[in-house]
Design an enzyme around this catalytic site. Structure first.
Site, PDB file in Angstrom:
ATOM      1  N   ASP A 337      27.051  33.618  41.110  1.00 27.03           N
ATOM      2  CA  ASP A 337      27.363  35.052  41.181  1.00 27.03           C
ATOM      3  C   ASP A 337      26.234  35.847  40.554  1.00 27.03           C
ATOM      4  O   ASP A 337      25.651  35.407  39.547  1.00 27.03           O
ATOM      5  CB  ASP A 337      28.660  35.359  40.418  1.00 27.03           C
ATOM      6  CG  ASP A 337      29.898  34.988  41.221  1.00 27.03           C
ATOM      7  OD1 ASP A 337      29.750  34.456  42.332  1.00 27.03           O
ATOM      8  OD2 ASP A 337      31.009  35.238  40.718  1.00 27.03           O
ATOM      9  N   ASP A 339      26.471  38.533  38.942  1.00 25.67           N
ATOM     10  CA  ASP A 339      26.838  39.257  37.716  1.00 25.67           C
ATOM     11  C   ASP A 339      27.049  38.333  36.514  1.00 25.67           C
ATOM     12  O   ASP A 339      27.575  38.756  35.496  1.00 25.67           O
ATOM     13  CB  ASP A 339      28.088  40.117  37.965  1.00 25.67           C
ATOM     14  CG  ASP A 339      29.268  39.315  38.513  1.00 25.67           C
ATOM     15  OD1 ASP A 339      29.273  38.077  38.376  1.00 25.67           O
ATOM     16  OD2 ASP A 339      30.187  39.934  39.082  1.00 25.67           O
ATOM     17  N   TRP A 399      37.991  39.034  48.953  1.00 28.72           N
ATOM     18  CA  TRP A 399      37.939  38.431  47.619  1.00 28.72           C
ATOM     19  C   TRP A 399      38.924  37.265  47.477  1.00 28.72           C
ATOM     20  O   TRP A 399      40.072  37.338  47.877  1.00 28.72           O
ATOM     21  CB  TRP A 399      38.252  39.496  46.563  1.00 28.72           C
ATOM     22  CG  TRP A 399      38.159  38.989  45.156  1.00 28.72           C
ATOM     23  CD1 TRP A 399      37.078  39.031  44.347  1.00 28.72           C
ATOM     24  CD2 TRP A 399      39.202  38.364  44.409  1.00 28.72           C
ATOM     25  NE1 TRP A 399      37.369  38.458  43.133  1.00 28.72           N
ATOM     26  CE2 TRP A 399      38.674  38.038  43.141  1.00 28.72           C
ATOM     27  CE3 TRP A 399      40.535  38.027  44.684  1.00 28.72           C
ATOM     28  CZ2 TRP A 399      39.426  37.417  42.144  1.00 28.72           C
ATOM     29  CZ3 TRP A 399      41.286  37.396  43.695  1.00 28.72           C
ATOM     30  CH2 TRP A 399      40.722  37.098  42.437  1.00 28.72           C
ATOM     31  N   GLU A 402      37.971  31.248  48.058  1.00 25.31           N
ATOM     32  CA  GLU A 402      36.867  30.385  48.529  1.00 25.31           C
ATOM     33  C   GLU A 402      36.443  29.379  47.456  1.00 25.31           C
ATOM     34  O   GLU A 402      36.054  28.248  47.783  1.00 25.31           O
ATOM     35  CB  GLU A 402      35.681  31.253  48.986  1.00 25.31           C
ATOM     36  CG  GLU A 402      34.697  31.727  47.932  1.00 25.31           C
ATOM     37  CD  GLU A 402      35.282  32.612  46.853  1.00 25.31           C
ATOM     38  OE1 GLU A 402      36.282  33.293  47.111  1.00 25.31           O
ATOM     39  OE2 GLU A 402      34.722  32.635  45.734  1.00 25.31           O
ATOM     40  N   ASP A 403      36.570  29.777  46.192  1.00 29.51           N
ATOM     41  CA  ASP A 403      36.183  28.873  45.107  1.00 29.51           C
ATOM     42  C   ASP A 403      37.198  27.734  44.952  1.00 29.51           C
ATOM     43  O   ASP A 403      36.829  26.587  44.728  1.00 29.51           O
ATOM     44  CB  ASP A 403      36.010  29.641  43.787  1.00 29.51           C
ATOM     45  CG  ASP A 403      37.173  30.575  43.480  1.00 29.51           C
ATOM     46  OD1 ASP A 403      38.005  30.838  44.383  1.00 29.51           O
ATOM     47  OD2 ASP A 403      37.269  31.042  42.339  1.00 29.51           O
ATOM     48  N   MET A 429      29.468  38.344  31.795  1.00 27.43           N
ATOM     49  CA  MET A 429      29.607  38.955  33.127  1.00 27.43           C
ATOM     50  C   MET A 429      29.372  40.460  33.029  1.00 27.43           C
ATOM     51  O   MET A 429      29.899  41.117  32.134  1.00 27.43           O
ATOM     52  CB  MET A 429      30.994  38.688  33.708  1.00 27.43           C
ATOM     53  CG  MET A 429      31.114  39.098  35.173  1.00 27.43           C
ATOM     54  SD  MET A 429      32.808  39.207  35.741  1.00 27.43           S
ATOM     55  CE  MET A 429      33.032  37.628  36.480  1.00 27.43           C
ATOM     56  N   HIS A 432      32.193  45.375  36.415  1.00 26.56           N
ATOM     57  CA  HIS A 432      32.078  46.048  37.722  1.00 26.56           C
ATOM     58  C   HIS A 432      33.455  46.297  38.298  1.00 26.56           C
ATOM     59  O   HIS A 432      34.433  45.670  37.894  1.00 26.56           O
ATOM     60  CB  HIS A 432      31.270  45.180  38.690  1.00 26.56           C
ATOM     61  CG  HIS A 432      31.889  43.828  38.918  1.00 26.56           C
ATOM     62  ND1 HIS A 432      32.930  43.616  39.792  1.00 26.56           N
ATOM     63  CD2 HIS A 432      31.636  42.614  38.352  1.00 26.56           C
ATOM     64  CE1 HIS A 432      33.266  42.331  39.782  1.00 26.56           C
ATOM     65  NE2 HIS A 432      32.506  41.702  38.900  1.00 26.56           N
ATOM     66  N   ARG A 434      35.857  46.341  41.787  1.00 26.24           N
ATOM     67  CA  ARG A 434      35.878  45.600  43.064  1.00 26.24           C
ATOM     68  C   ARG A 434      35.424  46.526  44.183  1.00 26.24           C
ATOM     69  O   ARG A 434      35.891  47.658  44.304  1.00 26.24           O
ATOM     70  CB  ARG A 434      37.288  45.078  43.340  1.00 26.24           C
ATOM     71  CG  ARG A 434      37.328  44.279  44.597  1.00 26.24           C
ATOM     72  CD  ARG A 434      38.058  42.967  44.511  1.00 26.24           C
ATOM     73  NE  ARG A 434      38.017  42.282  43.256  1.00 26.24           N
ATOM     74  CZ  ARG A 434      39.098  41.778  42.662  1.00 26.24           C
ATOM     75  NH1 ARG A 434      40.280  41.905  43.213  1.00 26.24           N
ATOM     76  NH2 ARG A 434      38.997  41.124  41.533  1.00 26.24           N
TER      77      ARG A 434
END
Ligand code: UD2
Ligand code: MN
Length: 488
Positions: A337, A339, A399, A402-403, A429, A432, A434
């Protein structure tokens, strides 16, 4: 005694001719005397002859040697070493070691590295070209981690072709193609436009130069690791030009190799990306120096989703994998990622024998695993492992999920995930919101339930995308890609 008495010296009478007589009395003596005289003359003659020879030797060999020693000892005459080595006299091991030390002290001097490369082939045995996987100790894992290593039956073996069905439209770019994306991407384009001159044609096959062969292997434990890294996002992320100046050894698409040893790991850092320009600059600010201290041969791939359709993190990872192996012979892939910034450089990005979850501790989650099976954030897989699981799914739009699907793939392929100890696996992190286009995917729970059935036919072997542009910027390779996203 009186003074006058003391001054009186005794006179020793010499018989006239007595010395002469002694000298000439023996013909043998005369003969020898003559011989000695001749010999002395000869010696004198020889000695005289030696003078220019010795002088010559002194002025050339000896003084050269002395000068060389002085030059090498001196800490300010790098050019002398350059000269010595450039003219071929710097061939003994001692000098080479000195030269290497110099080169390490001044890593920015590419001329020194060049010299090491030129001089070393004759003296250094070529190390093996295979990449040794790092031995990871499962006993390092916490109880929670061990829990998730429960044995899961492997899925049926599937044949996963290593090639993709991608369409590469062009290897060079024009400004107009990249500015069709979002506003923030336009900002990135400003940077890439500056670097237009460095844009290169992407070769079809990896062009691995043989230069690595002459370097010794880097040590298992890189010497410059510092442990904890003070990461802060309180300041404005530095401008790209400053970041470039701060990382002079990173070039050609964000590629770095340790200059004076052969990296043990060839790692592609793959970043799914859209509209996170400042995050990227923070990432580059902290991660480039860290990865360099880890003595990796690495390159950063920013896979930028074109358009405004639904975001697909996982598919972008697949694209990053497919595009990076076209450039170099990467053996290890860190899916990362944008971030997340590593806070301890002992968490080395070296692919181990099992897929690794790197971002176990994230400040957002209080440096605790939110759940034991989490496999998002930053993960590492070797080329073989990634092919074995058929890469990521291409079907997670928006979102989440997938992980977890990737976690299942790893399990169903008969592998376990491992982690570094929690005091090392630490990331900060960047906060942020979404983004629009990355709303939670409502189908994700259903998709995750079916991983076992879908993974063989959804992944690297069904990957389709179109490269809009591929640019080798100085600090990263930007791949802007059309992944046929559904409208948001
Ligand atoms: C969590 C996971 C992340 C991923 C995500 C679900 C951790 C620490 N993070 O992150 O890995 O599984 O949940 O999808 O476990 N991105 C963009 N532009 C966008 C949207 C996303 O560049 O508009 C990229 C960017 O690299 C970002 C990543 O996708 O870091 C993940 O998206 P996120 O940061 O919005 O998701 P987050 O923080 O919930
Ligand atoms: Mn995030």
């Amino acid at each position: 005694m009186s003074k006058g008495h003391m001054d009186k010296k005794p006179v020793i009478p010499i018989k006239a001719g007595s010395l002469e007589k002694t000298r000439t009395s023996s013909t043998v003596t005369v003969f020898f005397e003559g011989a000695v005289r001749k010999k002395t003359l000869a010696l004198v003659f020889i000695f005289i002859l030696q003078v220019p020879v010795l002088y010559y030797l002194y002025t050339t060999e000896v003084s050269a040697y002395v000068n060389m020693k002085q030059d090498i000892k001196s800490t300010s005459s790098m050019s002398s070493i350059s000269k010595l080595c450039a003219n071929g006299s710097c061939t003994n091991t001692k000098n080479l070691l000195k030269l290497r030390k110099w080169a390490q002290r001044y890593p920015a001097r590419s001329s020194l590295r060049h010299m090491v490369n030129i001089v070393e082939p004759s003296t250094t045995a070529a190390p093996s070209t295979t990449v040794a996987p790092n031995e990871d100790n499962l006993s390092n894992m916490t109880k929670t981690e061990q829990l998730q290593n429960e044995t899961i039956l492997p899925v049926e073996t599937t044949t996963i072709p290593s090639t993709t069905t991608s369409t590469v439209s062009s290897s060079t770019t024009t400004e107009s193609t990249t500015t069709t994306t979002t506003e923030s991407t336009t900002t990135t384009t400003t940077t890439t436009t500056e670097a237009t001159t460095t844009t290169t044609t992407v070769p079809e096959k990896p062009a691995e130069a043989g230069e690595d062969a002459i370097l010794p292997d880097c040590p298992e434990t890189p010497p410059d690791l510092q442990g904890n890294i003070d990461v802060s996002f309180a300041h404005t992320a530095p401008e790209m030009s400053k970041l470039e100046a701060d990382n002079p050894l990173v070039k050609d698409g964000g590629h770095y190799k340790p200059p004076y040893c052969k990296a043990l790991y060839k790692v592609a850092i793959v970043i799914p990306y859209r509209d996170r320009e400042e995050h990227l600059r923070y990432f580059l600010e902290y991660m480039h120096p860290t990865l360099q201290r880890q003595q990796l041969d690495y390159a950063i791939y920013v896979v930028n989703q074109a358009g405004t359709g639904k975001f697909n993190r996982a598919k972008l990872m697949n694209v990053g994998y497919a595009e990076s192996i076209k450039d170099h012979d990467f053996q290890c892939f860190a899916f990362h990622d944008v971030d997340l910034v590593l806070e301890n450089d002992k968490s080395i990005y070296s692919c181990p024998s099992s897929p690794r979850h790197l971002s176990a501790g994230v400040d957002k989650f209080n440096y605790q695993l939110p759940y034991s099976a989490i496999f998002g954030g930053v993960t590492e897989l070797t080329k073989e492992q990634f092919q074995k699981v058929n890469g990521y799914s291409n079907s997670f739009w928006g979102w989440g999920g997938e992980d977890d699907d990737m976690f299942n793939r790893v399990k169903f392929s008969g592998m376990n995930i491992i982690r570094y100890p929690m005091d090392i696996s630490r990331y900060k992190m960047i906060t942020h919101q979404r983004e629009k286009g990355n709303e939670p995917n409502p189908k994700r729970f259903d998709q995750i339930r079916k991983t076992k059935d879908t993974m063989a036919n959804d992944g690297l072997n069904t990957l389709e995308y179109k490269v809009v542009s591929k640019q080798k910027n100085k600090l990263y390779t930007n791949v802007t890609v059309d992944i046929m996203a559904p409208a948001r």
